[in-house]
Design a protein around this motif. Structure first.
Motif, PDB file in Angstrom:
ATOM      1  N   LEU A  51       0.842  -1.202   0.000  1.00 52.23           N
ATOM      2  CA  LEU A  51       0.000   0.000   0.000  1.00 52.23           C
ATOM      3  C   LEU A  51       0.881   1.257   0.000  1.00 52.23           C
ATOM      4  N   HIS A  52       1.984   1.209   0.767  1.00 51.72           N
ATOM      5  CA  HIS A  52       2.891   2.365   0.813  1.00 51.72           C
ATOM      6  C   HIS A  52       3.472   2.678  -0.555  1.00 51.72           C
ATOM      7  N   ASP A  53       3.844   1.614  -1.287  1.00 49.35           N
ATOM      8  CA  ASP A  53       4.395   1.841  -2.629  1.00 49.35           C
ATOM      9  C   ASP A  53       3.365   2.532  -3.512  1.00 49.35           C
ATOM     10  N   PHE A  54       2.110   2.109  -3.402  1.00 49.86           N
ATOM     11  CA  PHE A  54       1.073   2.752  -4.213  1.00 49.86           C
ATOM     12  C   PHE A  54       0.850   4.202  -3.788  1.00 49.86           C
ATOM     13  N   PHE A  55       0.917   4.452  -2.488  1.00 51.78           N
ATOM     14  CA  PHE A  55       0.777   5.837  -2.028  1.00 51.78           C
ATOM     15  C   PHE A  55       1.890   6.705  -2.615  1.00 51.78           C
ATOM     16  N   ARG A  56       3.083   6.155  -2.611  1.00 50.63           N
ATOM     17  CA  ARG A  56       4.244   6.928  -3.058  1.00 50.63           C
ATOM     18  C   ARG A  56       4.270   7.094  -4.581  1.00 50.63           C
ATOM     19  N   LEU A  57       3.912   6.028  -5.300  1.00 51.86           N
ATOM     20  CA  LEU A  57       4.149   6.038  -6.747  1.00 51.86           C
ATOM     21  C   LEU A  57       2.903   6.213  -7.614  1.00 51.86           C
ATOM     22  N   ARG A  58       1.712   5.969  -7.058  1.00 52.84           N
ATOM     23  CA  ARG A  58       0.525   6.077  -7.893  1.00 52.84           C
ATOM     24  C   ARG A  58      -0.559   6.984  -7.300  1.00 52.84           C
ATOM     25  N   PHE A  59      -0.638   7.116  -5.997  1.00 52.43           N
ATOM     26  CA  PHE A  59      -1.678   7.974  -5.406  1.00 52.43           C
ATOM     27  C   PHE A  59      -1.126   9.367  -5.089  1.00 52.43           C
ATOM     28  N   ALA A  60       0.194   9.540  -5.207  1.00 55.03           N
ATOM     29  CA  ALA A  60       0.838  10.809  -4.835  1.00 55.03           C
ATOM     30  C   ALA A  60       0.243  11.982  -5.619  1.00 55.03           C
ATOM     31  N   PRO A  61       0.204  13.199  -5.055  1.00 52.58           N
ATOM     32  CA  PRO A  61       0.709  13.545  -3.722  1.00 52.58           C
ATOM     33  C   PRO A  61      -0.220  13.130  -2.575  1.00 52.58           C
ATOM     34  N   ALA A  62      -1.443  12.724  -2.871  1.00 55.44           N
ATOM     35  CA  ALA A  62      -2.341  12.186  -1.840  1.00 55.44           C
ATOM     36  C   ALA A  62      -2.602  13.149  -0.682  1.00 55.44           C
ATOM     37  N   ASN A  63      -2.335  14.418  -0.898  1.00 57.70           N
ATOM     38  CA  ASN A  63      -2.566  15.399   0.170  1.00 57.70           C
ATOM     39  C   ASN A  63      -3.999  15.379   0.688  1.00 57.70           C
ATOM     40  N   HIS A  64      -4.933  15.264  -0.239  1.00 58.90           N
ATOM     41  CA  HIS A  64      -6.336  15.338   0.157  1.00 58.90           C
ATOM     42  C   HIS A  64      -6.710  14.218   1.126  1.00 58.90           C
ATOM     43  N   VAL A  65      -6.366  12.986   0.791  1.00 60.92           N
ATOM     44  CA  VAL A  65      -6.739  11.875   1.685  1.00 60.92           C
ATOM     45  C   VAL A  65      -5.931  11.917   2.983  1.00 60.92           C
ATOM     46  N   LEU A  66      -4.680  12.335   2.896  1.00 65.29           N
ATOM     47  CA  LEU A  66      -3.869  12.425   4.117  1.00 65.29           C
ATOM     48  C   LEU A  66      -4.423  13.505   5.050  1.00 65.29           C
ATOM     49  N   GLN A  67      -4.858  14.605   4.473  1.00 65.06           N
ATOM     50  CA  GLN A  67      -5.453  15.672   5.306  1.00 65.06           C
ATOM     51  C   GLN A  67      -6.761  15.208   5.934  1.00 65.06           C
ATOM     52  N   SER A  68      -7.562  14.487   5.159  1.00 63.46           N
ATOM     53  CA  SER A  68      -8.838  13.994   5.697  1.00 63.46           C
ATOM     54  C   SER A  68      -8.596  13.020   6.843  1.00 63.46           C
ATOM     55  N   ALA A  69      -7.660  12.107   6.628  1.00 63.05           N
ATOM     56  CA  ALA A  69      -7.372  11.111   7.670  1.00 63.05           C
ATOM     57  C   ALA A  69      -6.752  11.763   8.897  1.00 63.05           C
ATOM     58  N   THR A  70      -5.944  12.799   8.683  1.00 67.53           N
ATOM     59  CA  THR A  70      -5.334  13.516   9.812  1.00 67.53           C
ATOM     60  C   THR A  70      -6.427  14.164  10.654  1.00 67.53           C
ATOM     61  N   ARG A  71      -7.404  14.737   9.980  1.00 65.44           N
ATOM     62  CA  ARG A  71      -8.517  15.362  10.694  1.00 65.44           C
ATOM     63  C   ARG A  71      -9.309  14.306  11.460  1.00 65.44           C
ATOM     64  N   ALA A  72      -9.519  13.158  10.827  1.00 62.31           N
ATOM     65  CA  ALA A  72     -10.268  12.080  11.485  1.00 62.31           C
ATOM     66  C   ALA A  72      -9.534  11.589  12.731  1.00 62.31           C
ATOM     67  N   LEU A  73      -8.217  11.489  12.616  1.00 64.58           N
ATOM     68  CA  LEU A  73      -7.406  11.038  13.745  1.00 64.58           C
ATOM     69  C   LEU A  73      -7.488  12.052  14.891  1.00 64.58           C
ATOM     70  N   LYS A  74      -7.365  13.326  14.546  1.00 63.34           N
ATOM     71  CA  LYS A  74      -7.388  14.396  15.554  1.00 63.34           C
ATOM     72  C   LYS A  74      -8.733  14.500  16.242  1.00 63.34           C
ATOM     73  N   THR A  75      -9.793  14.170  15.517  1.00 61.91           N
ATOM     74  CA  THR A  75     -11.123  14.326  16.096  1.00 61.91           C
ATOM     75  C   THR A  75     -11.608  13.023  16.738  1.00 61.91           C
ATOM     76  N   GLY A  76     -10.690  12.070  16.886  1.00 60.94           N
ATOM     77  CA  GLY A  76     -10.986  10.870  17.669  1.00 60.94           C
ATOM     78  C   GLY A  76     -11.923   9.867  17.017  1.00 60.94           C
ATOM     79  N   MET A  77     -11.855   9.756  15.700  1.00 61.34           N
ATOM     80  CA  MET A  77     -12.709   8.780  15.014  1.00 61.34           C
ATOM     81  C   MET A  77     -12.193   7.355  15.244  1.00 61.34           C
ATOM     82  N   SER A  78     -13.056   6.391  14.967  1.00 61.79           N
ATOM     83  CA  SER A  78     -12.652   4.988  15.109  1.00 61.79           C
ATOM     84  C   SER A  78     -11.563   4.678  14.075  1.00 61.79           C
ATOM     85  N   GLU A  79     -10.825   3.609  14.324  1.00 59.67           N
ATOM     86  CA  GLU A  79      -9.748   3.258  13.389  1.00 59.67           C
ATOM     87  C   GLU A  79     -10.312   2.897  12.010  1.00 59.67           C
ATOM     88  N   GLU A  80     -11.498   2.286  11.995  1.00 60.91           N
ATOM     89  CA  GLU A  80     -12.118   1.934  10.697  1.00 60.91           C
ATOM     90  C   GLU A  80     -12.415   3.206   9.891  1.00 60.91           C
TER      91      GLU A  80
END
Ligand code: FE2
Ligand code: FE2
Length: 271
Positions: free
Chosen positions: A93-122
């Motif tokens: 999955l990391h290889d795909f993030f680096r080589l095919r989904f990059a820069p992936a800022n949008h999903v990383l920002q969304s997940a960062t917000r979810a993490l900060k706001t205490g969402m479930s791991e799922e």
């Protein structure tokens, strides 16, 4: 357009991350950044009735050499596409993030917000993956995205990915989700979701997992945050716990979506 250097570097994950990029990648990142900024500036200046109509958007179809739904790996916004780095033999999955989904800022920002706001791991995982399939294809990206990841992730995360596409068209005040202005711009201010989306929404409203895809929409960020520093690192543990990385590598494990990973791996194959 003026570029705020600090904000631009921060958007790429900081100076260290920028130092790892080659010249070409930096140029490309800057181009994306400026496009995003420009889109935001235009959106900010447009009152709702100044957004295009569905008919105006349709009239643009024949002004492009590609269709709007093409996956981002398969086209270039400007000029020709570039040689794409080969995937390793057993891609993760990391290889795909680096080589095919990059820069992936949008999903990383969304997940960062979810993490900060205490969402479930799922939900955090769903946020991290929710739009990755846009590299492959754009229309119905909720369904495509869920299918791509389904063999490897919890059922709830796949459900959230599949149905965030539907719920983003429907506001939910209690959950803190407004219809995004960006959709007036990209779909047209008079856009009505098609019947199958309306039917799916009806089904979801009474579903016990309604909040899973809803929380993906709540954490979905439609505006670019120049101060966000994003990286995949904070999600390593969640990925480790919930993403079943196949030992053969994504694309080679005979899963129902293996062909989708292979297509992403080799977008230059003619057939
Ligand atoms: Fe999405
Ligand atoms: Fe999104």
């Amino acid at each position: 357009m003026e570029v705020d250097r600090r904000a631009f570097i921060a958007s790429l994950g900081g100076v260290a991350a920028v130092n790892l990029m080659d010249h070409e990648a930096k140029a490309e990142a800057l181009e994306h950044y400026m496009e995003d900024k420009l889109d935001e500036m235009i959106a900010a200046q447009q009152p709702a009735d100044k957004f295009p109509t569905v008919a105006e958007i349709e009239a643009q179809i024949e002004t492009r050499p590609f269709r709007r739904g093409v996956g981002s790996v398969f086209t270039s916004n400007k000029g020709n596409v570039k040689i794409i780095e080969k995937m390793p033999d057993k891609p993760t999955l990391h290889d795909f993030f680096r080589l095919r989904f990059a820069p992936a800022n949008h999903v990383l920002q969304s997940a960062t917000r979810a993490l900060k706001t205490g969402m479930s791991e799922e939900v955090v995982l769903a946020c991290l993956l929710h739009d990755c399939v846009l590299s492959l294809i754009k229309p119905d990206h909720g369904w495509w995205g869920a299918q791509l990841f389904e063999p490897y992730i919890p059922e709830k995360s796949a459900f959230a990915i599949r149905y965030h596409q539907t719920l983003r068209f429907y506001a939910d005040d209690d959950a803190g989700y407004e219809y995004p202005d960006q959709y007036y711009r990209i779909f047209g201010h008079d856009y009505q979701p098609p019947q199958y989306i309306a039917d799916t929404y009806k089904m979801l409203k009474n579903h016990k997992w309604y909040m899973e895809p809803r929380l993906v929409t709540v954490n979905d960020l439609y505006a670019f945050d120049p101060n966000a520093k994003v990286s995949i690192e904070p999600f390593e543990d969640i990925i480790g716990r919930h993403f079943k990385q196949p030992k053969e590598g994504l694309g080679y494990d005979n899963s129902p979506s293996a062909h989708m990973w292979r297509t992403l791996a080799r977008p230059d194959n003619p057939l």
